[in-house]
Write a protein that holds these residues in place. Structure first.
Motif, PDB file in Angstrom:
ATOM      1  N   GLY A  19     -10.569 141.103  15.065  1.00 21.34           N
ATOM      2  CA  GLY A  19      -9.316 140.543  14.570  1.00 21.34           C
ATOM      3  C   GLY A  19      -9.457 139.503  13.482  1.00 21.34           C
ATOM      4  N   GLY A  20     -10.671 139.176  13.090  1.00 20.38           N
ATOM      5  CA  GLY A  20     -10.865 138.165  12.051  1.00 20.38           C
ATOM      6  C   GLY A  20     -10.776 136.752  12.613  1.00 20.38           C
ATOM      7  N   THR A  21     -10.624 135.790  11.717  1.00 18.14           N
ATOM      8  CA  THR A  21     -10.589 134.396  12.123  1.00 18.14           C
ATOM      9  C   THR A  21      -9.175 133.830  12.049  1.00 18.14           C
ATOM     10  N   LEU A  22      -8.996 132.690  12.692  1.00 17.30           N
ATOM     11  CA  LEU A  22      -7.699 132.018  12.626  1.00 17.30           C
ATOM     12  C   LEU A  22      -7.386 131.584  11.203  1.00 17.30           C
ATOM     13  N   ASP A  23      -8.411 131.339  10.425  1.00 14.93           N
ATOM     14  CA  ASP A  23      -8.221 130.947   9.032  1.00 14.93           C
ATOM     15  C   ASP A  23      -7.480 132.029   8.244  1.00 14.93           C
ATOM     16  N   ASP A  65     -17.239 120.683  29.106  1.00 13.38           N
ATOM     17  CA  ASP A  65     -17.645 120.776  30.510  1.00 13.38           C
ATOM     18  C   ASP A  65     -19.107 121.182  30.639  1.00 13.38           C
ATOM     19  N   ALA A  66     -19.625 121.880  29.609  1.00 14.07           N
ATOM     20  CA  ALA A  66     -21.037 122.280  29.601  1.00 14.07           C
ATOM     21  C   ALA A  66     -21.923 121.221  28.936  1.00 14.07           C
ATOM     22  N   GLY A  67     -21.317 120.092  28.559  1.00 10.73           N
ATOM     23  CA  GLY A  67     -22.084 119.013  27.964  1.00 10.73           C
ATOM     24  C   GLY A  67     -22.320 119.145  26.478  1.00 10.73           C
ATOM     25  N   VAL A  68     -21.473 119.924  25.789  1.00  9.94           N
ATOM     26  CA  VAL A  68     -21.655 120.175  24.362  1.00  9.94           C
ATOM     27  C   VAL A  68     -20.460 119.647  23.576  1.00  9.94           C
ATOM     28  N   VAL A  69     -20.710 118.835  22.556  1.00 13.71           N
ATOM     29  CA  VAL A  69     -19.690 118.452  21.581  1.00 13.71           C
ATOM     30  C   VAL A  69     -19.856 119.374  20.387  1.00 13.71           C
ATOM     31  N   HIS A  70     -18.796 120.086  20.029  1.00 11.86           N
ATOM     32  CA  HIS A  70     -18.919 121.113  18.998  1.00 11.86           C
ATOM     33  C   HIS A  70     -19.262 120.532  17.628  1.00 11.86           C
ATOM     34  N   ARG A  71     -18.477 119.554  17.162  1.00 14.79           N
ATOM     35  CA  ARG A  71     -18.722 118.815  15.928  1.00 14.79           C
ATOM     36  C   ARG A  71     -18.265 119.522  14.659  1.00 14.79           C
ATOM     37  N   ASP A  72     -17.763 120.740  14.753  1.00 11.56           N
ATOM     38  CA  ASP A  72     -17.267 121.409  13.544  1.00 11.56           C
ATOM     39  C   ASP A  72     -16.195 122.438  13.899  1.00 11.56           C
ATOM     40  N   VAL A  73     -15.181 122.007  14.664  1.00 11.03           N
ATOM     41  CA  VAL A  73     -14.075 122.903  15.004  1.00 11.03           C
ATOM     42  C   VAL A  73     -13.202 123.082  13.772  1.00 11.03           C
ATOM     43  N   LYS A  74     -12.974 124.323  13.378  1.00  8.39           N
ATOM     44  CA  LYS A  74     -12.146 124.635  12.213  1.00  8.39           C
ATOM     45  C   LYS A  74     -11.651 126.069  12.351  1.00  8.39           C
ATOM     46  N   PRO A  75     -10.609 126.448  11.619  1.00  9.91           N
ATOM     47  CA  PRO A  75     -10.046 127.798  11.787  1.00  9.91           C
ATOM     48  C   PRO A  75     -11.038 128.923  11.561  1.00  9.91           C
ATOM     49  N   SER A  76     -11.992 128.753  10.660  1.00 14.55           N
ATOM     50  CA  SER A  76     -12.953 129.829  10.393  1.00 14.55           C
ATOM     51  C   SER A  76     -13.982 129.989  11.515  1.00 14.55           C
ATOM     52  N   SER A 124     -34.529 120.101  11.122  1.00 14.53           N
ATOM     53  CA  SER A 124     -35.248 120.418   9.895  1.00 14.53           C
ATOM     54  C   SER A 124     -35.630 119.167   9.113  1.00 14.53           C
ATOM     55  N   GLY A 125     -35.127 118.020   9.570  1.00 14.89           N
ATOM     56  CA  GLY A 125     -35.429 116.774   8.872  1.00 14.89           C
ATOM     57  C   GLY A 125     -34.371 116.374   7.869  1.00 14.89           C
ATOM     58  N   PHE A 126     -33.289 117.166   7.733  1.00 16.41           N
ATOM     59  CA  PHE A 126     -32.210 116.812   6.823  1.00 16.41           C
ATOM     60  C   PHE A 126     -31.402 115.639   7.385  1.00 16.41           C
ATOM     61  N   THR A 127     -30.814 114.870   6.511  1.00 12.09           N
ATOM     62  CA  THR A 127     -29.817 113.884   6.906  1.00 12.09           C
ATOM     63  C   THR A 127     -28.486 114.412   6.413  1.00 12.09           C
ATOM     64  N   VAL A 128     -27.624 114.765   7.349  1.00 14.03           N
ATOM     65  CA  VAL A 128     -26.367 115.402   6.963  1.00 14.03           C
ATOM     66  C   VAL A 128     -25.197 114.752   7.674  1.00 14.03           C
ATOM     67  N   THR A 129     -24.014 114.935   7.102  1.00 13.67           N
ATOM     68  CA  THR A 129     -22.779 114.559   7.760  1.00 13.67           C
ATOM     69  C   THR A 129     -22.205 115.803   8.405  1.00 13.67           C
ATOM     70  N   THR A 130     -21.805 115.653   9.650  1.00 14.60           N
ATOM     71  CA  THR A 130     -21.324 116.801  10.402  1.00 14.60           C
ATOM     72  C   THR A 130     -19.933 117.227   9.961  1.00 14.60           C
ATOM     73  N   GLY A 131     -19.645 118.509  10.088  1.00 10.45           N
ATOM     74  CA  GLY A 131     -18.273 118.952  10.050  1.00 10.45           C
ATOM     75  C   GLY A 131     -17.695 119.273   8.688  1.00 10.45           C
ATOM     76  N   THR A 132     -16.430 119.679   8.730  1.00 14.81           N
ATOM     77  CA  THR A 132     -15.666 120.039   7.541  1.00 14.81           C
ATOM     78  C   THR A 132     -14.636 118.940   7.311  1.00 14.81           C
ATOM     79  N   PRO A 133     -14.655 118.255   6.165  1.00 18.13           N
ATOM     80  CA  PRO A 133     -13.898 117.008   6.002  1.00 18.13           C
ATOM     81  C   PRO A 133     -12.439 117.052   6.417  1.00 18.13           C
ATOM     82  N   ILE A 134     -11.683 118.096   6.086  1.00 18.22           N
ATOM     83  CA  ILE A 134     -10.250 118.059   6.397  1.00 18.22           C
ATOM     84  C   ILE A 134      -9.971 118.157   7.895  1.00 18.22           C
ATOM     85  N   TYR A 135     -10.963 118.503   8.702  1.00 19.22           N
ATOM     86  CA  TYR A 135     -10.800 118.543  10.162  1.00 19.22           C
ATOM     87  C   TYR A 135     -11.697 117.523  10.866  1.00 19.22           C
ATOM     88  N   MET A 136     -12.391 116.689  10.123  1.00 17.66           N
ATOM     89  CA  MET A 136     -13.462 115.870  10.671  1.00 17.66           C
ATOM     90  C   MET A 136     -12.961 114.507  11.140  1.00 17.66           C
TER      91      MET A 136
END
Length: 305
Positions: free
Chosen positions: A92-96, A123-134, A162-174
């Motif tokens: 069915g594709g994505t919500l996006d 509940d499983a102890g996981v924070v998603h960190r990048d919830v978005k329609p896609s 991998s050793g990267f320093t990154v900001t999590t997520g997609t800005p408009i939903y972050m």
């Protein structure tokens, strides 16, 4: 890439910095599947490989209908030797893909479903960190269509390993704390993201036009999303819920994704003009007390005659 294991690759469904998702055929079962393959440039990084497969193990361990199911894991048998995992294909594709065509009721229902799916992860102890329609898939083979989470925000985990320093997520939903803190935020960051997704579904446009991490960082802490309830024929309580959930301060948001889902669901199950039971204002309480006193006095005088 033409084949991994017994699976015949057909076309790319999506790709990112660390992995590509393919539509493939399983000739043994005569069925379509989705296969997530680690990017070639990370295939020799042992830590990245392990974190990549950890996502598959987690999806398999949680095993909930609101998460995409994993059927198999393996390593490609070509020179690249890339790990992959095989998931159910959701046609069915994505919500996006559907934002522009949703009714208010459909948008509310998908917001509730997204929050409930995120709660499964929490509940499983996981924070998603990048919830978005896609990252939210729609299975339209069922009635009503079923929403599933297809990605566990693994890009952040992979970048860390991998050793990267990154900001999590997609800005408009972050959530803003994901900009200001590299770690230490909790599930309320996902509550913010689900509320941002819900607002976008209802409005057709994001709550805040922050398309970069810098824009999120620079946003005023007292910023509020533009009200939309009146235009949608909904009570002001909807604006209040979304404003709280999109607060800069995590403590002002619903404590859990399940709490957000319950509050949002009132707008689906209650009177369309007054979902749920709202707390009376002080003038309303005073009026009720005075009215009760008057009725009591009139009744008393009448009975005393």
């Amino acid at each position: 890439m033409r084949q991994v294991g017994r699976y015949r690759m057909r076309r790319v469904l999506g790709s990112g910095a660390f992995a590509t998702v393919w539509l493939a055929e399983d000739p043994a079962l005569e069925a379509h599947v989705a296969i997530k393959v680690l990017a070639e440039n990370w295939a020799n990084n042992a830590d990245v490989r392990e974190r990549f497969l950890a996502e598959a193990r987690l999806l398999r361990r949680v095993d909930d209908p609101r998460l995409v199911r994993v059927f198999d894991v393996g390593v490609s048998d070509d020179d690249e030797a890339r790990p992959y995992f095989v998931m159910e294909y959701i046609p069915g594709g994505t919500l996006d893909d559907r934002i522009s065509s949703l009714s208010t009721r459909e948008a509310l229902a998908y917001g509730v479903a997204a929050a409930e799916a995120v709660q499964v992860l929490h509940d499983a102890g996981v924070v998603h960190r990048d919830v978005k329609p896609s990252n939210l898939l729609i299975d339209d083979r069922s009635t009503p269509p079923r929403l599933l989470i297809s990605d566990l925000g693994s890009a952040k985990v992979l970048a860390e390993s991998s050793g990267f320093t990154v900001t999590t997520g997609t800005p408009i939903y972050m959530a803003p704390e994901q900009i200001h803190q590299t770690d230490g935020f909790d599930g309320r960051a996902d509550v913010y993201a689900v509320a941002a997704v819900t607002y976008h579904l209802l409005n057709g446009q994001p709550a805040f036009q922050d398309h970069t991490a810098a824009a999120v960082r620079d946003r005023r802490t007292d910023s509020r999303p533009p009200p939309l309830a009146a235009r949608l024929g909904q009570p002001a309580a909807l604006d209040r819920l979304l404003t709280r959930s999109l607060s800069w301060n995590p403590a002002k948001r619903p404590a859990t994704a399940a709490d957000f889902a319950r509050e949002l669901e009132r707008f689906l199950t209650g009177d369309p003009h007054r979902p749920g039971r709202e707390v009376p204002t002080v003038p309303t309480l005073v009026f009720c007390v005075v009215l009760a006193a008057v009725l009591f006095a009139v009744t008393y005088l009448w009975l005393s005659r």
